[in-house]
Design a protein around this motif. Structure first.
Motif: not given
Length: 97
Positions: A25-34
């Motif tokens: 199933t499709r998903r998104r990998f989000l960056p670890n933003l601070q």
């Protein structure tokens, strides 16, 4: 709000969740933003930016925002980071004269 690093431009990537039964199933990998405040020693100014943790570690490794921007080519930086880099270069050139 865009989920992008203000300096390196790292954004969301896409991929698959793969179950034990090999269903995908499709998903998104989000960056670890601070949200960080970075000091430019040359300009004497603080910049509030959204930076991913990988870029933040690189900035600390290079010895600060000024040194990181000098060492990094413009092709790897966002427009906002290039503007900061140019203003730092102008300030150093003026101080050298």
């Amino acid at each position: 709000m865009a989920k992008k690093c203000d300096i390196a431009g790292t954004g969301a990537m896409s991929g698959n969740n793969v179950s034990h039964a090999n269903n995908k199933t499709r998903r998104r990998f989000l960056p670890n933003l601070q949200n960080v405040s970075l000091l430019s020693e040359t300009l004497g100014k603080i910049f509030k930016l959204k930076v991913c943790s990988k870029t933040l570690r690189s900035i600390e490794h290079n010895g600060g925002l000024d040194a990181y921007l000098e060492a990094t080519s413009n092709t790897k930086l966002t427009e906002e980071a290039i503007k900061i880099k140019k203003s730092i270069a102008k300030s150093k050139a003026a101080a050298a004269e």
